[in-house]
Enzyme design. Structure first.
Site, short mmCIF file in Angstrom:
data_model
loop_
_atom_site.label_atom_id
_atom_site.label_comp_id
_atom_site.label_asym_id
_atom_site.label_seq_id
_atom_site.Cartn_x
_atom_site.Cartn_y
_atom_site.Cartn_z
N ARG A 75 0.91 -1.13 -0.14
CA ARG A 75 -0.03 -0.12 0.01
C ARG A 75 0.92 1.28 -0.01
NH1 ARG A 75 -5.17 -2.10 0.68
NH2 ARG A 75 -5.16 -3.89 1.91
N ASP A 76 0.14 2.23 -1.00
CA ASP A 76 1.18 3.69 -0.98
C ASP A 76 1.35 4.19 0.42
OD1 ASP A 76 2.10 5.53 -3.29
OD2 ASP A 76 1.58 6.43 -1.36
N HIS B 187 7.32 1.53 -10.59
CA HIS B 187 6.40 0.81 -10.07
C HIS B 187 4.77 1.47 -10.87
CE1 HIS B 187 7.62 4.85 -8.45
NE2 HIS B 187 6.46 5.04 -8.26
P1 5GP Z 1 6.02 8.01 -7.94
O1 5GP Z 1 5.77 9.67 -7.43
O2 5GP Z 1 7.37 7.96 -8.15
O3 5GP Z 1 5.08 7.55 -9.24
O4 5GP Z 1 5.41 7.22 -6.75
C1 5GP Z 1 5.96 6.86 -5.43
C2 5GP Z 1 4.95 6.49 -4.42
O5 5GP Z 1 5.77 5.94 -3.29
C3 5GP Z 1 4.22 7.98 -3.96
O6 5GP Z 1 2.70 7.82 -4.15
C4 5GP Z 1 4.62 7.87 -2.35
O7 5GP Z 1 3.36 8.22 -1.83
C5 5GP Z 1 5.24 6.42 -2.18
N1 5GP Z 1 6.16 6.24 -1.02
C6 5GP Z 1 7.03 6.83 -1.05
N2 5GP Z 1 7.71 6.48 -0.03
C7 5GP Z 1 7.02 5.21 0.54
C8 5GP Z 1 7.55 4.58 1.60
O8 5GP Z 1 8.33 4.49 2.13
N3 5GP Z 1 6.59 3.41 1.75
C9 5GP Z 1 5.22 3.39 0.85
N4 5GP Z 1 4.60 2.41 1.28
N5 5GP Z 1 4.77 4.19 -0.08
C10 5GP Z 1 6.09 5.43 -0.38
#
Ligand code: 5GP
Length: 114
Positions: A29-30, A100
């Site tokens: 989960r995010d 991701h």
């Molecule tokens: P991006 O912006 O790179 O597409 O998505 C990265 C996602 O990773 C974001 O939605 C952010 O909330 C999530 N995220 C960042 N750090 C962590 C973490 O330590 N644990 C979890 N579960 N999600 C994270």
């Protein structure tokens, strides 16, 4: 490629709320959900961005999409619908440089991309 927070999650060094894992990927989960369901499907293979994919990763990317669709079916919101997103680099809003697939669902989502 440098070590990211997702590499640490995959290695179990940082906790995460895992919902699925197999030989190729983990899903958790995010931390900052943008929808009632917001799960990240992350390949174990460290690939920084979509720009770094090669032909040998074709099946891997397909498996991420299939795993997200299977999760939506298991959780009962596949027919209602959901959104999947890969962000790439700065303009795409990517903040973690380990590819991701975002799966967002569980409620009607706003339209638009910006
Ligand atoms: P991006 O912006 O790179 O597409 O998505 C990265 C996602 O990773 C974001 O939605 C952010 O909330 C999530 N995220 C960042 N750090 C962590 C973490 O330590 N644990 C979890 N579960 N999600 C994270």
């Amino acid at each position: 490629m440098s070590d990211t927070i997702f590499d640490k999650i995959i290695r179990g060094e940082i906790p995460a709320d895992f919902v699925y894992e197999d030989a190729d990927m983990v899903a958790f989960r995010d931390l900052h959900p943008q929808a009632p369901v917001h799960v990240l499907f992350v390949p174990r293979k460290p690939i920084a961005t979509l720009n770094d994919l090669s032909a040998e990763d074709t099946a891997l990317v397909g498996k991420l999409v299939l795993a997200a669709a299977a999760y939506a079916r298991r959780e009962g919101f596949a027919e209602a619908g959901y959104r999947t997103v890969f962000n790439c680099n700065h303009d795409g809003g990517q903040t973690v440089f380990h590819i991701h697939l975002h799966l967002l669902g569980g409620a009607p989502l706003r339209g638009g991309f910006a």
